[in-house]
Write an enzyme that holds these catalytic residues in place. Sequence first.
Site, PDB file in Angstrom:
ATOM      1  CE  LYS A 179      -1.748   2.589   3.061  1.00 50.82           C
ATOM      2  NZ  LYS A 179      -1.637   3.907   2.346  1.00 50.82           N
ATOM      3  CD  GLU A 253      12.548   3.512   9.200  1.00 50.79           C
ATOM      4  OE1 GLU A 253      12.571   4.480  10.002  1.00 50.79           O
ATOM      5  OE2 GLU A 253      12.434   3.633   7.974  1.00 50.79           O
ATOM      6  CB  CYS A 289      12.917   8.560   9.615  1.00 47.17           C
ATOM      7  SG  CYS A 289      13.618   7.223   8.628  1.00 47.17           S
ATOM      8  CD  GLU A 388      10.622  12.182  12.425  1.00 46.53           C
ATOM      9  OE1 GLU A 388      11.504  11.644  11.743  1.00 46.53           O
ATOM     10  OE2 GLU A 388       9.562  11.600  12.747  1.00 46.53           O
TER      11      GLU A 388
END
Length: 481
Positions: A179, A253, A289, A388
């Site tokens: 997806k 992750e 990331c 973040e």
Amino acid sequence: MDHRHEHLYIGGEWVGPSSSRVISPVNPSTQAVLGRVPEALEADVDTAVDAARRAFDEPGGWASWEPERRADVMERFAAELEARAERIARLVSGQNGMPVAMSRQLEVGYPTAVLRYYAGLARTTEFSEVRSGLLGGSIEVRRTPVGVIAAIVPWNYPQVLSMFKIAPAMATGCTVVLKPSPEAVLDSFVVAEAAEAAGVPAGVLNIVPGGREAGAHLVSHPGVDKVAFTGSTAAGRAIAETCGRLLRPVTLELGGKSAGIVLDDADLDPAKIGQDLVAATLTNNGQTCFLSTRILAPRSRYTEVVDLFTALAGSLPVGDALDENTLIGPMATPQQRDRVERYIAKGISEGARVTTGGGRPAGLDQGWFVEPTVFADVDNRSVVAQEEIFGPVLCVLPYDDVDDAVRIANDSDYGLGGTVWTSDPDRGAAVARRVLTGTIGVNRYLPDPVAPFGGVKGSGLGTELGPEGLESYLRTQSLYR
């Protein structure tokens, strides 16, 4: 060019979608609509899982193929992807804002290298062994494919992160329902074309572009045996809860807020390390990331480090992602630009000092651009140092000694990447070993396909890449004789 697709790639065929709903990706550099593809809904996910299930379960299916035969298909798949390299690179950059020069390397070269790497492992890995039993007899320990994999990937590295999942799954004999993110779907149709041309058997790879509802349905689908997800920590926690209730294996992750520790002996000549510094801190417009977005500098060299990053960030050409000279493209979505701008405002309100950037670049009236921004005088307890941001924003923090630097680096909810900068690599490695993170580099950072990649704490569960990346796609069976 207007890219229109009317069908979904499921079960080795191009099939009509279950509804008329569509996804219309937008170019973040120009705000122009790029095309239209069907949006997969729950019924389409059901069809894709059923196709993957058949391809896995049927006698003579993918799971029963000899590993060498699977490897042959994977290598043909890699060749077909390379034949479509420029299309893929330009589609990725046109959707998520990654500079096209970078996209050619990271979104074509790297994924095909991963695919070939796992094809090689399929040929050389022993999937069973016989042990002498302590209680008599012998035991055959078999490692068999888990089954149907739900692979869910974000928009920032759609090809890389898809192949992190597709390649080990195919190598072990698993089948995949992928997806893609709604923001980056056009390139997945080229992947489907490549799979078809390579002779990937029907149902081994199925692609269902959709939103959160489709993703949630896929994660909880009774026909799925394992979930592999890359994305935000918040979404990862929700997926982990679902998989925990189902006792379903999951690899996550997730996010990061990594530290780049500049030691007092570091050679900060931009001509020598400037390119590596930018790669470790601002790759893909900061929408990565693992980046070292917290720069830790010794107090004795703090001003020098601030000036270095100020000059580096301020020198990077900002512009259209499809311009060959661009090094910083736009944020992928208007929501992402708004998010980054809110964090910049928060940093200023917390007392941090902007040394470069902080706004929108002049002359770029269309597109979702943010200037590369550097904050000085940042406290590690502040929001901009702890959360973040996922944009071209760096925070430079002072430290007293190495112990203090390690303490600050580890004072984070995340643990995904990191770097240490020094003229003494052995000293740098000693410091790196003290940082609580899944991956870290000395004077450079680039995840290598041969080594496991993953995080600790809020950065995820499990690993991808390396021989270790095969393990989560295998289950063991002990056969006593």
